[in-house]
Design a protein around this motif. Structure first.
Motif, PDB file in Angstrom:
ATOM      1  N   TRP A   1      42.289  62.856  48.799  1.00 26.44           N
ATOM      2  CA  TRP A   1      41.868  62.339  50.101  1.00 26.44           C
ATOM      3  C   TRP A   1      40.477  61.739  49.979  1.00 26.44           C
ATOM      4  CZ3 TRP A   1      39.644  65.442  54.682  1.00 26.44           C
ATOM      5  CH2 TRP A   1      39.642  64.656  55.847  1.00 26.44           C
ATOM      6  N   LYS A   2      40.345  60.444  50.157  1.00 27.08           N
ATOM      7  CA  LYS A   2      39.070  59.772  49.950  1.00 27.08           C
ATOM      8  C   LYS A   2      38.022  60.121  51.004  1.00 27.08           C
ATOM      9  CE  LYS A   2      41.055  55.844  47.487  1.00 27.08           C
ATOM     10  NZ  LYS A   2      41.187  54.368  47.410  1.00 27.08           N
ATOM     11  N   ARG A   3      38.465  60.689  52.101  1.00 25.00           N
ATOM     12  CA  ARG A   3      37.511  61.026  53.171  1.00 25.00           C
ATOM     13  C   ARG A   3      36.814  62.368  52.900  1.00 25.00           C
ATOM     14  NH1 ARG A   3      37.134  58.716  58.373  1.00 25.00           N
ATOM     15  NH2 ARG A   3      35.128  59.407  59.200  1.00 25.00           N
ATOM     16  N   ALA A   4      37.310  63.143  51.955  1.00 31.26           N
ATOM     17  CA  ALA A   4      36.726  64.457  51.655  1.00 31.26           C
ATOM     18  C   ALA A   4      35.296  64.295  51.174  1.00 31.26           C
ATOM     19  CB  ALA A   4      37.555  65.169  50.597  1.00 31.26           C
ATOM     20  N   THR A   5      34.433  65.237  51.542  1.00 33.65           N
ATOM     21  CA  THR A   5      33.019  65.158  51.189  1.00 33.65           C
ATOM     22  C   THR A   5      32.542  66.442  50.524  1.00 33.65           C
ATOM     23  OG1 THR A   5      32.235  66.051  53.307  1.00 33.65           O
ATOM     24  CG2 THR A   5      32.613  63.671  53.180  1.00 33.65           C
ATOM     25  N   ALA A   6      31.420  66.333  49.819  1.00 35.27           N
ATOM     26  CA  ALA A   6      30.825  67.494  49.173  1.00 35.27           C
ATOM     27  C   ALA A   6      30.319  68.493  50.206  1.00 35.27           C
ATOM     28  CB  ALA A   6      29.681  67.046  48.265  1.00 35.27           C
ATOM     29  N   THR A   7      29.799  67.986  51.306  1.00 40.67           N
ATOM     30  CA  THR A   7      29.314  68.875  52.371  1.00 40.67           C
ATOM     31  C   THR A   7      30.439  69.743  52.911  1.00 40.67           C
ATOM     32  OG1 THR A   7      27.628  67.253  53.009  1.00 40.67           O
ATOM     33  CG2 THR A   7      28.174  68.966  54.620  1.00 40.67           C
ATOM     34  N   ALA A   8      31.593  69.137  53.111  1.00 40.77           N
ATOM     35  CA  ALA A   8      32.749  69.890  53.600  1.00 40.77           C
ATOM     36  C   ALA A   8      33.178  70.937  52.587  1.00 40.77           C
ATOM     37  CB  ALA A   8      33.904  68.943  53.896  1.00 40.77           C
ATOM     38  N   THR A   9      33.111  70.594  51.313  1.00 37.54           N
ATOM     39  CA  THR A   9      33.478  71.544  50.270  1.00 37.54           C
ATOM     40  C   THR A   9      32.555  72.754  50.284  1.00 37.54           C
ATOM     41  OG1 THR A   9      34.349  69.780  48.853  1.00 37.54           O
ATOM     42  CG2 THR A   9      33.737  71.852  47.781  1.00 37.54           C
ATOM     43  N   ILE A  10      31.264  72.518  50.369  1.00 41.09           N
ATOM     44  CA  ILE A  10      30.287  73.620  50.370  1.00 41.09           C
ATOM     45  C   ILE A  10      30.507  74.537  51.564  1.00 41.09           C
ATOM     46  CG2 ILE A  10      27.838  74.184  50.602  1.00 41.09           C
ATOM     47  CD1 ILE A  10      27.252  71.609  49.025  1.00 41.09           C
ATOM     48  N   TRP A  11      30.660  73.954  52.743  1.00 40.50           N
ATOM     49  CA  TRP A  11      30.820  74.781  53.938  1.00 40.50           C
ATOM     50  C   TRP A  11      32.164  75.504  53.958  1.00 40.50           C
ATOM     51  CZ3 TRP A  11      27.378  76.726  56.935  1.00 40.50           C
ATOM     52  CH2 TRP A  11      26.141  76.093  57.076  1.00 40.50           C
ATOM     53  N   THR A  12      33.185  74.888  53.390  1.00 43.31           N
ATOM     54  CA  THR A  12      34.487  75.555  53.300  1.00 43.31           C
ATOM     55  C   THR A  12      34.391  76.803  52.433  1.00 43.31           C
ATOM     56  OG1 THR A  12      35.692  73.479  53.597  1.00 43.31           O
ATOM     57  CG2 THR A  12      36.885  75.311  52.580  1.00 43.31           C
ATOM     58  N   ILE A  13      33.706  76.694  51.307  1.00 46.38           N
ATOM     59  CA  ILE A  13      33.539  77.843  50.414  1.00 46.38           C
ATOM     60  C   ILE A  13      32.733  78.939  51.096  1.00 46.38           C
ATOM     61  CG2 ILE A  13      32.491  78.607  48.250  1.00 46.38           C
ATOM     62  CD1 ILE A  13      33.160  75.840  47.099  1.00 46.38           C
ATOM     63  N   VAL A  14      31.656  78.557  51.760  1.00 49.67           N
ATOM     64  CA  VAL A  14      30.805  79.542  52.451  1.00 49.67           C
ATOM     65  C   VAL A  14      31.585  80.255  53.549  1.00 49.67           C
ATOM     66  CG1 VAL A  14      28.787  79.825  53.932  1.00 49.67           C
ATOM     67  CG2 VAL A  14      28.651  78.359  51.912  1.00 49.67           C
ATOM     68  N   VAL A  15      32.291  79.488  54.365  1.00 51.27           N
ATOM     69  CA  VAL A  15      33.049  80.071  55.481  1.00 51.27           C
ATOM     70  C   VAL A  15      34.178  80.961  54.952  1.00 51.27           C
ATOM     71  CG1 VAL A  15      34.599  79.538  57.399  1.00 51.27           C
ATOM     72  CG2 VAL A  15      32.489  78.238  57.103  1.00 51.27           C
ATOM     73  N   ALA A  16      34.894  80.504  53.936  1.00 47.70           N
ATOM     74  CA  ALA A  16      36.027  81.267  53.409  1.00 47.70           C
ATOM     75  C   ALA A  16      35.576  82.589  52.816  1.00 47.70           C
ATOM     76  CB  ALA A  16      36.770  80.439  52.367  1.00 47.70           C
ATOM     77  N   LEU A  17      34.593  82.552  51.932  1.00 48.78           N
ATOM     78  CA  LEU A  17      34.128  83.785  51.287  1.00 48.78           C
ATOM     79  C   LEU A  17      33.450  84.711  52.284  1.00 48.78           C
ATOM     80  CD1 LEU A  17      32.682  82.385  47.921  1.00 48.78           C
ATOM     81  CD2 LEU A  17      34.938  83.374  48.356  1.00 48.78           C
TER      82      LEU A  17
ATOM     83  N   VAL B   1      38.607  73.653  58.597  1.00 43.77           N
ATOM     84  CA  VAL B   1      37.162  73.461  58.489  1.00 43.77           C
ATOM     85  C   VAL B   1      36.850  72.325  57.521  1.00 43.77           C
ATOM     86  CG1 VAL B   1      35.015  74.502  57.631  1.00 43.77           C
ATOM     87  CG2 VAL B   1      36.521  75.808  59.117  1.00 43.77           C
ATOM     88  N   PHE B   2      37.539  72.311  56.394  1.00 46.88           N
ATOM     89  CA  PHE B   2      37.331  71.266  55.390  1.00 46.88           C
ATOM     90  C   PHE B   2      37.648  69.886  55.961  1.00 46.88           C
ATOM     91  CE2 PHE B   2      38.986  68.662  51.866  1.00 46.88           C
ATOM     92  CZ  PHE B   2      37.867  68.636  51.051  1.00 46.88           C
ATOM     93  N   ILE B   3      38.771  69.777  56.668  1.00 52.72           N
ATOM     94  CA  ILE B   3      39.157  68.486  57.247  1.00 52.72           C
ATOM     95  C   ILE B   3      38.168  68.060  58.332  1.00 52.72           C
ATOM     96  CG2 ILE B   3      40.929  67.297  58.591  1.00 52.72           C
ATOM     97  CD1 ILE B   3      43.006  69.065  57.183  1.00 52.72           C
ATOM     98  N   GLY B   4      37.805  69.011  59.202  1.00 48.95           N
ATOM     99  CA  GLY B   4      36.902  68.682  60.297  1.00 48.95           C
ATOM    100  C   GLY B   4      35.536  68.235  59.828  1.00 48.95           C
ATOM    101  N   ILE B   5      34.933  68.967  58.909  1.00 51.18           N
ATOM    102  CA  ILE B   5      33.596  68.611  58.428  1.00 51.18           C
ATOM    103  C   ILE B   5      33.636  67.325  57.618  1.00 51.18           C
ATOM    104  CG2 ILE B   5      31.679  69.365  56.968  1.00 51.18           C
ATOM    105  CD1 ILE B   5      32.234  72.191  57.764  1.00 51.18           C
ATOM    106  N   SER B   6      34.726  67.081  56.902  1.00 49.37           N
ATOM    107  CA  SER B   6      34.857  65.822  56.155  1.00 49.37           C
ATOM    108  C   SER B   6      34.848  64.636  57.103  1.00 49.37           C
ATOM    109  CB  SER B   6      36.145  65.828  55.332  1.00 49.37           C
ATOM    110  OG  SER B   6      36.076  66.756  54.273  1.00 49.37           O
ATOM    111  N   TYR B   7      35.533  64.758  58.229  1.00 49.53           N
ATOM    112  CA  TYR B   7      35.539  63.674  59.213  1.00 49.53           C
ATOM    113  C   TYR B   7      34.157  63.477  59.830  1.00 49.53           C
ATOM    114  CZ  TYR B   7      40.461  62.374  59.460  1.00 49.53           C
ATOM    115  OH  TYR B   7      41.703  61.861  59.173  1.00 49.53           O
ATOM    116  N   LEU B   8      33.430  64.575  60.015  1.00 53.35           N
ATOM    117  CA  LEU B   8      32.107  64.485  60.642  1.00 53.35           C
ATOM    118  C   LEU B   8      31.038  63.955  59.699  1.00 53.35           C
ATOM    119  CD1 LEU B   8      32.034  67.832  62.667  1.00 53.35           C
ATOM    120  CD2 LEU B   8      32.381  65.525  63.561  1.00 53.35           C
TER     121      LEU B   8
END
Length: 363
Positions: free
Chosen positions: A278-294, A328-335
Motif C-alpha cells: 500500500w503506497k499510502r502507508a507511512t513510517a509514522t503509522a508504523t511507529i504508532w501501530t507498534i506502540v499502540v499494539a504492544l 490505527v495503521f490505516i487511519g494514521i497513514s491517511y492522516l
C-alpha cells in the motif's frame, strides 16, 4: 503451544523447582546460546528440523496413548456427549464472538510472528514459497494432536470418574504425563516440549541480535563493518538479558508470554501486510501501530491478571487487538501520508536511490 506454555509446564513438572529450575535455566541457556552464536539462523533452521520431527513423533504417539486411556475415540466422544453435547460443538462452550476473535488472531497473527517470517525470507528460491503454507499447515495440525488428545481424554476421564477434577485445567497435560504414563514416556514427552522452547528461543535470539546490529544502529545512522562478530556479541547479550529476566522477573516473563502471539501479530500484521503493497502507508503509522499494539496488550493483560479489570466472556484480546491496530495503521497513514511521499515498492527490494548516500559512521 508457545514457549511460555511449555515453560510453565516444565516449571510445574519439576519438584523443588525453586533451586533446580535455576540450574536447568543456566544449562539450557548455555546450550542454546552455543549453537545459536556459532551457527546463527542456519543453526536455528537445522535444529528446528530435528526438534520439529521430535515434536511430531511425540504428538502422534501421545494422541494415540491418551485416546486409548479414555477407552477409544468413540467411547471418549460418547462420554462427553452424554455429559454435555456442547463440549463437542465446533465453537465449544465459548461465545461465537470469542471464537471469531481467536480465529482472527491465529489466521492473521501468524503473518506477524518474526520467528516465522524470517524463515521465509531466507529461502534461496522464491518457488519454494508455494510449499510454505502446506508444510506449515500440516505441521501445525499434527503437533496439535497432543493438546487435542490429552484435552479430550482428560475431560472424558474426569466425567467418568477415572481422573480427578483439577482446579486449573492448564495442569491437565502435566497431570496426565505424571500419573497416567510410564516415566520413560513422560520424559520423552518433556524432551519434545523442551525442544519447542529451544526452537523458538534460537530464532528469537538471532532476530534480537539482528535488530540490535542492523535495525537499531542503522536507525542511528551507524554502519556495522564486522557484522558477524557484532552479531555474535549481540546474541550473547540477548541470551544474558533473557537469563536475568527468567531468574529474577519470572512474573514479567509469563506476562510477556501471555501477550506474545497477539502483541506481535497486532504490531507487525498491519505494517507488513499493508505496508509492503500500500503506497499510502507511512513510517509514522508504523511507529504508532507498534506502540499502540504492544502497550495496549501489555496494559490490558496486566490489569486483568491483577484482577483490576474483568474481561467479558465474549471478548478475546488477541483478535480485537489485531483488528484495532490495523485500523490505527490505516487511519494514521491517511492522516500523515501524501501521494507525493508514498514509498516505491522497488526501493524495498534493493534498487539504489538516485541521491548519493551520505557518509555514515562505522563500528
Amino acid at each position: 503451544m508457545t514457549a511460555a506454555d511449555v515453560t510453565a509446564f516444565v516449571l510445574a513438572a519439576c519438584p523443588g523447582r525453586a533451586v533446580g529450575s535455576a540450574k536447568l535455566i543456566w544449562i539450557g541457556s548455555v546450550v542454546v546460546a552455543a549453537y545459536t552464536i556459532a551457527g546463527g539462523m542456519l543453526a536455528a533452521v537445522w535444529t528446528d528440523l530435528v526438534q520439529g520431527l521430535l515434536m511430531i513423533v511425540m504428538s502422534v504417539g501421545l494422541f494415540g496413548l491418551a485416546v486409548s486411556r479414555a477407552g477409544g475415540w468413540g467411547t471418549m466422544l460418547d462420554t462427553m456427549w452424554e455429559h454435555d453435547p456442547s463440549l463437542l460443538f465446533a465453537v465449544g462452550t465459548k461465545p461465537l464472538t470469542f471464537i471469531v476473535g481467536f480465529a482472527i488472531m491465529i489466521l492473521f497473527g501468524a503473518a506477524g510472528q518474526p520467528r516465522l517470517l524470517t524463515k521465509f525470507l531466507i529461502l534461496k528460491n522464491e518457488n519454494e514459497l508455494r510449499w510454505g503454507a502446506a508444510v506449515a499447515g500440516i505441521a501445525y495440525a499434527v503437533t496439535t494432536l497432543f493438546s487435542l488428545g490429552v484435552g479430550l481424554s482428560m475431560r472424558a476421564m474426569t466425567i467418568g470418574g477415572e481422573a480427578e477434577e483439577l482446579a486449573n485445567i492448564d495442569n491437565n497435560a502435566t497431570h496426565f504425563l505424571a500419573t497416567m504414563t510410564h516415566p520413560v514416556v513422560g520424559g520423552l514427552a518433556l524432551t519434545a516440549l523442551l525442544a519447542a522452547i529451544m526452537s523458538s528461543a534460537s530464532s528469537f535470539i538471532t532476530i534480537g541480535a539482528s535488530s540490535l546490529t542492523r535495525d537499531l544502529v542503522g536507525g542511528l545512522g551507524i554502519t556495522v563493518r564486522r557484522e558477524l562478530l557484532w552479531g555474535r556479541v549481540a546474541s550473547g547479550a540477548v541470551v544474558l538479558a533473557a537469563l536475568l529476566f527468567a531468574l529474577y522477573l519470572s512474573e514479567l516473563i509469563f506476562l510477556l508470554g501471555a501477550i506474545g502471539w497477539a502483541a506481535f501479530g497486532a504490531a507487525i500484521f498491519g505494517p507488513l501486510a499493508l505496508g509492503l503493497y500500500w503506497k499510502r502507508a507511512t513510517a509514522t503509522a508504523t511507529i504508532w501501530t507498534i506502540v499502540v499494539a504492544l502497550g495496549s496488550n501489555l496494559l490490558i493483560t496486566v490489569l486483568s491478571n491483577q484482577g483490576w479489570v474483568a474481561l467479558p466472556g465474549y471478548f478475546y484480546l488477541g483478535g480485537v487487538s489485531i483488528v484495532a491496530s490495523t485500523l490505527v495503521f490505516i487511519g494514521i497513514s491517511y492522516l500523515t501520508g501524501t501521494p507525493s511521499d508514498a514509498r516505491r515498492l522497488e526501493e524495498l527490494y534493493g534498487e539504489p536511490h538516485s541521491a548519493a548516500a551520505e557518509p555514515t559512521p562505522r563500528l
